[in-house]
Design a protein around this motif. Structure first.
Motif, PDB file in Angstrom:
ATOM      1  N   ASP A  39       0.882  -1.175   0.000  1.00 57.50           N
ATOM      2  CA  ASP A  39       0.000   0.000   0.000  1.00 57.50           C
ATOM      3  C   ASP A  39       0.919   1.224   0.000  1.00 57.50           C
ATOM      4  O   ASP A  39       2.128   1.098  -0.179  1.00 57.50           O
ATOM      5  CB  ASP A  39      -0.962  -0.021   1.199  1.00 57.50           C
ATOM      6  CG  ASP A  39      -2.319   0.566   0.815  1.00 57.50           C
ATOM      7  OD1 ASP A  39      -2.342   1.748   0.413  1.00 57.50           O
ATOM      8  OD2 ASP A  39      -3.334  -0.138   0.899  1.00 57.50           O
ATOM      9  N   ASP A  40       0.366   2.422   0.159  1.00 57.30           N
ATOM     10  CA  ASP A  40       1.229   3.605   0.132  1.00 57.30           C
ATOM     11  C   ASP A  40       2.160   3.660   1.340  1.00 57.30           C
ATOM     12  O   ASP A  40       3.277   4.176   1.239  1.00 57.30           O
ATOM     13  CB  ASP A  40       0.385   4.883   0.054  1.00 57.30           C
ATOM     14  CG  ASP A  40      -0.215   5.046  -1.327  1.00 57.30           C
ATOM     15  OD1 ASP A  40      -1.325   4.536  -1.550  1.00 57.30           O
ATOM     16  OD2 ASP A  40       0.452   5.635  -2.203  1.00 57.30           O
ATOM     17  N   THR A  41       1.690   3.164   2.475  1.00 51.60           N
ATOM     18  CA  THR A  41       2.552   3.061   3.660  1.00 51.60           C
ATOM     19  C   THR A  41       2.238   1.739   4.361  1.00 51.60           C
ATOM     20  O   THR A  41       1.214   1.118   4.080  1.00 51.60           O
ATOM     21  CB  THR A  41       2.287   4.191   4.700  1.00 51.60           C
ATOM     22  OG1 THR A  41       1.066   3.904   5.407  1.00 51.60           O
ATOM     23  CG2 THR A  41       2.191   5.567   4.059  1.00 51.60           C
ATOM     24  N   SER A  84       3.158  12.769   0.894  1.00 52.24           N
ATOM     25  CA  SER A  84       2.090  12.434  -0.044  1.00 52.24           C
ATOM     26  C   SER A  84       1.582  10.997   0.167  1.00 52.24           C
ATOM     27  O   SER A  84       0.385  10.723   0.052  1.00 52.24           O
ATOM     28  CB  SER A  84       2.626  12.629  -1.472  1.00 52.24           C
ATOM     29  OG  SER A  84       1.636  12.379  -2.427  1.00 52.24           O
ATOM     30  N   ASP A  85       2.501  10.079   0.489  1.00 58.68           N
ATOM     31  CA  ASP A  85       2.095   8.692   0.765  1.00 58.68           C
ATOM     32  C   ASP A  85       1.251   8.605   2.042  1.00 58.68           C
ATOM     33  O   ASP A  85       0.312   7.815   2.124  1.00 58.68           O
ATOM     34  CB  ASP A  85       3.324   7.785   0.904  1.00 58.68           C
ATOM     35  CG  ASP A  85       3.868   7.363  -0.457  1.00 58.68           C
ATOM     36  OD1 ASP A  85       3.056   7.148  -1.382  1.00 58.68           O
ATOM     37  OD2 ASP A  85       5.094   7.246  -0.593  1.00 58.68           O
ATOM     38  N   ILE A  86       1.599   9.412   3.044  1.00 63.71           N
ATOM     39  CA  ILE A  86       0.799   9.452   4.279  1.00 63.71           C
ATOM     40  C   ILE A  86      -0.605   9.993   3.951  1.00 63.71           C
ATOM     41  O   ILE A  86      -1.623   9.478   4.434  1.00 63.71           O
ATOM     42  CB  ILE A  86       1.479  10.333   5.354  1.00 63.71           C
ATOM     43  CG1 ILE A  86       2.861   9.785   5.728  1.00 63.71           C
ATOM     44  CG2 ILE A  86       0.567  10.525   6.575  1.00 63.71           C
ATOM     45  CD1 ILE A  86       2.911   8.708   6.766  1.00 63.71           C
ATOM     46  N   TYR A 157      -7.394   2.361   2.187  1.00 62.64           N
ATOM     47  CA  TYR A 157      -6.444   1.449   1.549  1.00 62.64           C
ATOM     48  C   TYR A 157      -6.656   1.457   0.032  1.00 62.64           C
ATOM     49  O   TYR A 157      -7.522   2.149  -0.483  1.00 62.64           O
ATOM     50  CB  TYR A 157      -6.630   0.043   2.127  1.00 62.64           C
ATOM     51  CG  TYR A 157      -6.431   0.013   3.619  1.00 62.64           C
ATOM     52  CD1 TYR A 157      -5.159  -0.130   4.156  1.00 62.64           C
ATOM     53  CD2 TYR A 157      -7.508   0.164   4.497  1.00 62.64           C
ATOM     54  CE1 TYR A 157      -4.957  -0.144   5.532  1.00 62.64           C
ATOM     55  CE2 TYR A 157      -7.324   0.158   5.875  1.00 62.64           C
ATOM     56  CZ  TYR A 157      -6.045   0.004   6.384  1.00 62.64           C
ATOM     57  OH  TYR A 157      -5.840  -0.001   7.730  1.00 62.64           O
ATOM     58  N   ARG A 158      -5.870   0.618  -0.661  1.00 59.40           N
ATOM     59  CA  ARG A 158      -6.033   0.551  -2.117  1.00 59.40           C
ATOM     60  C   ARG A 158      -7.084  -0.479  -2.522  1.00 59.40           C
ATOM     61  O   ARG A 158      -7.423  -0.574  -3.700  1.00 59.40           O
ATOM     62  CB  ARG A 158      -4.706   0.150  -2.769  1.00 59.40           C
ATOM     63  CG  ARG A 158      -3.633   1.195  -2.617  1.00 59.40           C
ATOM     64  CD  ARG A 158      -2.337   0.691  -3.224  1.00 59.40           C
ATOM     65  NE  ARG A 158      -1.290   1.690  -3.109  1.00 59.40           N
ATOM     66  CZ  ARG A 158      -0.051   1.516  -3.549  1.00 59.40           C
ATOM     67  NH1 ARG A 158       0.297   0.384  -4.132  1.00 59.40           N
ATOM     68  NH2 ARG A 158       0.840   2.479  -3.423  1.00 59.40           N
ATOM     69  N   ASN A 159      -7.551  -1.268  -1.560  1.00 59.61           N
ATOM     70  CA  ASN A 159      -8.326  -2.450  -1.955  1.00 59.61           C
ATOM     71  C   ASN A 159      -9.833  -2.335  -1.772  1.00 59.61           C
ATOM     72  O   ASN A 159     -10.529  -3.335  -1.816  1.00 59.61           O
ATOM     73  CB  ASN A 159      -7.802  -3.679  -1.195  1.00 59.61           C
ATOM     74  CG  ASN A 159      -7.935  -3.508   0.313  1.00 59.61           C
ATOM     75  OD1 ASN A 159      -8.530  -2.539   0.773  1.00 59.61           O
ATOM     76  ND2 ASN A 159      -7.386  -4.431   1.070  1.00 59.61           N
ATOM     77  N   ILE A 205      -4.825   6.425  -3.489  1.00 59.19           N
ATOM     78  CA  ILE A 205      -3.383   6.289  -3.752  1.00 59.19           C
ATOM     79  C   ILE A 205      -2.906   7.676  -4.184  1.00 59.19           C
ATOM     80  O   ILE A 205      -3.718   8.493  -4.621  1.00 59.19           O
ATOM     81  CB  ILE A 205      -3.162   5.226  -4.866  1.00 59.19           C
ATOM     82  CG1 ILE A 205      -1.696   4.840  -5.044  1.00 59.19           C
ATOM     83  CG2 ILE A 205      -3.697   5.712  -6.218  1.00 59.19           C
ATOM     84  CD1 ILE A 205      -1.508   3.603  -5.957  1.00 59.19           C
ATOM     85  N   ASP A 206      -1.607   7.952  -4.058  1.00 57.51           N
ATOM     86  CA  ASP A 206      -1.122   9.197  -4.650  1.00 57.51           C
ATOM     87  C   ASP A 206      -0.467   8.859  -5.988  1.00 57.51           C
ATOM     88  O   ASP A 206       0.104   7.779  -6.159  1.00 57.51           O
ATOM     89  CB  ASP A 206      -0.162   9.951  -3.716  1.00 57.51           C
ATOM     90  CG  ASP A 206       1.147   9.221  -3.503  1.00 57.51           C
ATOM     91  OD1 ASP A 206       1.141   7.981  -3.403  1.00 57.51           O
ATOM     92  OD2 ASP A 206       2.193   9.894  -3.440  1.00 57.51           O
ATOM     93  N   ILE A 207      -0.574   9.774  -6.939  1.00 54.07           N
ATOM     94  CA  ILE A 207      -0.071   9.478  -8.285  1.00 54.07           C
ATOM     95  C   ILE A 207       1.409   9.781  -8.354  1.00 54.07           C
ATOM     96  O   ILE A 207       1.828  10.932  -8.430  1.00 54.07           O
ATOM     97  CB  ILE A 207      -0.851  10.268  -9.367  1.00 54.07           C
ATOM     98  CG1 ILE A 207      -2.343   9.922  -9.271  1.00 54.07           C
ATOM     99  CG2 ILE A 207      -0.291   9.933 -10.767  1.00 54.07           C
ATOM    100  CD1 ILE A 207      -3.204  10.623 -10.304  1.00 54.07           C
ATOM    101  N   SER A 208       2.221   8.732  -8.273  1.00 59.94           N
ATOM    102  CA  SER A 208       3.664   8.911  -8.417  1.00 59.94           C
ATOM    103  C   SER A 208       4.151   8.269  -9.711  1.00 59.94           C
ATOM    104  O   SER A 208       5.006   8.812 -10.393  1.00 59.94           O
ATOM    105  CB  SER A 208       4.395   8.346  -7.203  1.00 59.94           C
ATOM    106  OG  SER A 208       3.980   7.029  -6.938  1.00 59.94           O
ATOM    107  N   ASP A 209       3.600   7.118 -10.067  1.00 56.39           N
ATOM    108  CA  ASP A 209       4.060   6.413 -11.275  1.00 56.39           C
ATOM    109  C   ASP A 209       3.267   6.781 -12.524  1.00 56.39           C
ATOM    110  O   ASP A 209       3.595   6.334 -13.621  1.00 56.39           O
ATOM    111  CB  ASP A 209       3.982   4.899 -11.049  1.00 56.39           C
ATOM    112  CG  ASP A 209       4.959   4.437  -9.974  1.00 56.39           C
ATOM    113  OD1 ASP A 209       5.951   5.142  -9.743  1.00 56.39           O
ATOM    114  OD2 ASP A 209       4.723   3.386  -9.363  1.00 56.39           O
TER     115      ASP A 209
HETATM  116 MG   LIG Z   1       2.206   6.320  -3.083  1.00 54.03          MG
END
Ligand SMILES: [Mg+2]
Length: 308
Positions: A39-41, A84-86, A157-159, A205-209
């Protein structure tokens, strides 16, 4: 694939996510938190009301930045990407340790400016810098480990995305690198707090990729598909659709929310923040689809920044 075949693979064959999957398998059984790798963290037990969040990010000279970029911006990015992940978990950042590797030929001025960038952003988000480490290295490496916390009933979460949920982003996408946005972006802590407290996103989620890759993570973890609309995706400046889909480092939040609650995020009801609806969650079998401006449905590849 046989274990032996896997042993011989290079990181470029595995890719970042193949590598994470293998590391995740090795770590199995050693973890007793709430949410582990993926997950992000990480999400760890803290108290009856709160979870602890832990994340770390590493920036390497020549890969993530060059010394031609403003050093304060590099420092900002080093800590803001963790903040940003937090935010992506619905949490708030608390304490950081900063580790630095640098060649002995680098001037103090560069290092002190990187630290100034880190400190300024830490202060703005009330993050205490409580320690770190330094080593000699071939290139400059900056590592930030950040602790945060989240109310248990507000963790996102992402799920949790479900078919019918609406997909949103918090700002324009694409051309973050060429516009310099990646060195001055504002982590969306305030928006995340507002969303997690009042509107309960089902996944975030944060957009990093890149939009396609990061939406791909939500779809994979939630076992669903999505349809996004070309005409609804907000773009930065002169960014093309492909830039918005694949560039990455936008550090906007991407989240899903049931249709019944989505209406409240659009239009006049959100006095302080702007949220952009870009599509909806559909059944898993449909994968990730794009509705083009002339109404055609097109399958999109879930790809983004290649780490290895
Ligand atoms: Mg992230």
């Amino acid at each position: 694939m046989s274990t032996r075949a896997v042993q011989k693979m290079k990181l470029s064959d595995l890719g970042e996510f193949g590598l994470i999957d293998l590391l995740k398998k090795q770590a199995r059984g050693s973890f007793s938190g709430i949410q582990g790798i993926g997950d992000d963290t990480a999400v760890l037990p803290l108290s009856a009301k709160k979870h602890l969040l832990l994340t770390t990010d590493m920036l390497l000279e020549g890969v993530h930045f060059t010394l031609k970029m403003p050093a304060k911006g590099i420092g900002h990015k080093a800590i803001a990407s963790s903040i940003s992940d937090i935010a992506a978990m619905g949490g708030i950042p608390k304490y950081a340790v900063i580790s630095l590797g640098a060649p002995s030929t680098v001037s103090w001025r560069v290092i002190s400016q990187i630290y100034q960038g880190i400190r300024k952003t830490a202060k703005k988000f009330h993050v205490g810098i409580v320690g770190g480490d330094t080593i000699k290295s071939q290139k400059i490496i900056i590592n930030v480990a950040l602790l945060g916390e989240v109310k248990r009933d507000e963790a996102v979460y992402r799920n949790g995305a479900r078919a019918g949920d609406q997909v949103f982003v918090t700002g324009p996408l694409g051309r973050s690198l060429s516009s310099g946005w990646h060195l001055r972006f504002v982590p969306r802590i305030a928006q995340a707090q507002y969303l997690a407290g009042k509107h309960k996103p089902t996944a975030m989620i944060d957009i990093s990729d890149g939009l396609a890759a990061d939406l791909g993570h939500i779809l994979r973890e939630s076992r669903v598909g999505a349809m996004i609309e070309e005409s609804s995706i907000p773009r930065r400046g002169k960014a093309y659709l492909k830039d918005a889909l694949y560039d990455g480092e936008d550090f906007e939040l991407l989240f899903t929310i049931p249709a019944s609650r989505a209406q409240k995020l659009m239009g006049k009801n959100t006095r302080c923040y702007r949220f952009y609806r870009i599509g909806e969650v559909v059944a898993k079998e449909k994968g990730l689809q794009l509705k083009t401006s002339n109404g055609h449905l097109k399958k999109i590849t879930i790809k983004g920044y290649i780490h290895f």
